[in-house]
Design an enzyme around this catalytic site. Structure first.
Site, mmCIF file in Angstrom:
data_model
loop_
_atom_site.group_PDB
_atom_site.id
_atom_site.type_symbol
_atom_site.label_atom_id
_atom_site.label_comp_id
_atom_site.label_asym_id
_atom_site.label_seq_id
_atom_site.Cartn_x
_atom_site.Cartn_y
_atom_site.Cartn_z
ATOM 1 N N ASP A 35 76.633 -76.388 -64.981
ATOM 2 C CA ASP A 35 77.055 -75.273 -63.895
ATOM 3 C C ASP A 35 75.975 -74.444 -63.067
ATOM 4 O OD1 ASP A 35 79.942 -74.633 -63.422
ATOM 5 O OD2 ASP A 35 80.045 -73.838 -65.597
ATOM 6 N N LYS A 77 88.756 -81.717 -63.130
ATOM 7 C CA LYS A 77 87.249 -82.236 -63.229
ATOM 8 C C LYS A 77 87.453 -83.354 -64.291
ATOM 9 C CE LYS A 77 85.476 -77.409 -62.807
ATOM 10 N NZ LYS A 77 85.452 -76.090 -63.461
ATOM 11 N N GLN A 116 85.075 -73.219 -68.778
ATOM 12 C CA GLN A 116 85.640 -72.638 -67.687
ATOM 13 C C GLN A 116 85.831 -71.315 -67.724
ATOM 14 O OE1 GLN A 116 86.563 -74.796 -65.220
ATOM 15 N NE2 GLN A 116 87.578 -73.017 -64.372
HETATM 16 N N1 GUN Z 1 85.796 -70.966 -62.857
HETATM 17 C C1 GUN Z 1 85.903 -70.984 -61.442
HETATM 18 N N2 GUN Z 1 84.757 -71.544 -60.914
HETATM 19 C C2 GUN Z 1 84.049 -71.961 -61.889
HETATM 20 C C3 GUN Z 1 82.914 -72.745 -61.934
HETATM 21 O O1 GUN Z 1 82.254 -73.129 -61.084
HETATM 22 N N3 GUN Z 1 82.329 -72.947 -63.260
HETATM 23 C C4 GUN Z 1 83.031 -72.592 -64.371
HETATM 24 N N4 GUN Z 1 82.405 -72.862 -65.454
HETATM 25 N N5 GUN Z 1 84.113 -71.831 -64.489
HETATM 26 C C5 GUN Z 1 84.643 -71.652 -63.235
#
Ligand code: GUN
Length: 298
Positions: free
Chosen positions: A122, A55, A99
Site C-alpha cells: 500500500d 482485489k 483494508q
Molecule cells: N481503503 C480505501 N482505499 C484504500 C487503499 O488504497 N488501501 C487500503 N489498505 N485501504 C483502502
C-alpha cells in the site's frame, strides 16, 4: 465546443495486468516463486467488502497466491498485530494490505506501521513515505492510487512535466500528499488544496493538470478548468439521480464529467478511470516485492 478525450483506465489496467500476468508466469517457471498477497479485512463495511473481493479476483487472475483474512469487527488490536506479525514472517507472502477504514477501537497508525516496509504494498509505512518524499522511488512502494494516476498522466503528457502547473485537490496521506511528491519528481509545479483553501476555483483554473480527491460529488465544473487541462478524478461518490422520472443510485466522481469534457483535453471517467488502475498497481507492487525478495530487480 471541444470534447475531451475519455481516458480509459479500464483498458489501460487490463493491458498492464496482462504484462503482470506474463511476468508472474516467468517468475514461477524461472525461479519457482509465486507472488503472494494477503488482504486483511476487519468488520463488515460493505464498500470495503466490494473492494477486497475485486482485489482478490485480480490477484488470482494474475496468477498470484492470494489469501484473505476476514476477521470480526470486535477483534482486538493485539490480535490484529499478531496476525500481521505472522504474515510479516511468512515467506509465501510478499504483500500485506489491511483494508481501511478500520473499526473505531483500532489504531490505524499502529496497525499500518506494523507491516514490514518490504511487504507494504500500500506504501503507507513511514519508511516508504520517506523514500517517496525524498525522491527515492526506485526502492519505495508507491501508494497504488497516485501511482496509477501518474501512469495515466504520463500517457497524456509524457514523463517530463517541466513548466506545467498541477493542482492536487485533497491533502490525504493515501492520495493527495503522495500524488504531490510524484508530480514534483516529474518536475511539475505543484499546489495542494484542501477544505481551508481560499478561492478554490481560481486556484484550480491555473492548473494544466488537475487531480480531484476531495470526496464531493461532481464539485469540479467546466468554469473551474483551464482549457486543455488533463483532469484526473479520484472521487467515488454514490448519489441518487432521477433520469426520465426514475430515481437510481449511481456512482459519480468529484468532477462533473460531462461539463468538464467541454473544456479539458482529457478526463478520467468514474467508474472506469482511476479505480481499475489502483487495483492493478497493487498487483504491480506485489510482483515487485516478490522479485525483490528473490534478489531480482524490482
Ligand atoms: N481503503 C480505501 N482505499 C484504500 C487503499 O488504497 N488501501 C487500503 N489498505 N485501504 C483502502
Amino acid at each position: 465546443m471541444t470534447t475531451a478525450k475519455r481516458i480509459d483506465g479500464k483498458a489501460k489496467a487490463e493491458q498492464l495486468a496482462g504484462t503482470i500476468t506474463e511476468q508472474t508466469a516467468s517468475l514461477l517457471s524461472e525461479h519457482g516463486i509465486k507472488p503472494g498477497l494477503a488482504v486483511v479485512i476487519i468488520g463488515e463495511d460493505p464498500a470495503s467488502q466490494v473492494y477486497v473481493r475485486n482485489k482478490k479476483r485480480r490477484a488470482e487472475s494474475c496468477g498470484f497466491y492470494s489469501v484473505q483474512h476476514s476477521i470480526p469487527a470486535d477483534t482486538t488490536q493485539e490480535e490484529v498485530l499478531r496476525l500481521i506479525d505472522e504474515l510479516n514472517n511468512d515467506d509465501a507472502i510478499h504483500g500485506i494490505l489491511v483494508q481501511l477504514p478500520l473499526p473505531d477501537h483500532l489504531d490505524e497508525q499502529t496497525i499500518t506501521q506494523s507491516i514490514s516496509p518490504s511487504k507494504d504494498v500500500d506504501g503507507f509505512h513511514f519508511v516508504n513515505i520517506g523514500k517517496l518524499t525524498a525522491g527515492h522511488t526506485d526502492d519505495a512502494f508507491i501508494p497504488c492510487t497516485p501511482a496509477g494516476c501518474m501512469l495515466m498522466i504520463e500517457d497524456e503528457l509524457g514523463k517530463d512535466l517541466s513548466g506545467l502547473n498541477a493542482v492536487v485537490m485533497g491533502r490525504s496521506n493515501i492520495v493527495g500528499k503522495p500524488m504531490a511528491s510524484l508530480l514534483m519528481k516529474q518536475n511539475a509545479t505543484v499546489t495542494i488544496t484542501h477544505s481551508r483553501t481560499k478561492d478554490l476555483p481560481q486556484v484550480v483554473a491555473g492548473a494544466d493538470i488537475v487531480i480531484a480527491a476531495i470526496g464531493r460529488a461532481e464539485m469540479v465544473k467546466a468554469d473551474w478548468v483551464k482549457p486543455g487541462a488533463v483532469v484526473i478524478d479520484v472521487g467515488i461518490n454514490r448519489v441518487e439521480k432521477t433520469i426520465d422520472g426514475e430515481t437510481k443510485s449511481k456512482l459519480v466522481g468529484d468532477v462533473d464529467y460531462d461539463d468538464v469534457c467541454s473544456v479539458a483535453k482529457a478526463v478520467t471517467p468514474v467508474p472506469g478511470g482511476v479505480g481499475p488502475m489502483t487495483i492493478t498497481m497493487l498487483m504491480f507492487n506485489t510482483l515487485r516485492s516478490a522479485r525483490l525478495a528473490a534478489g531480482l530487480e524490482g
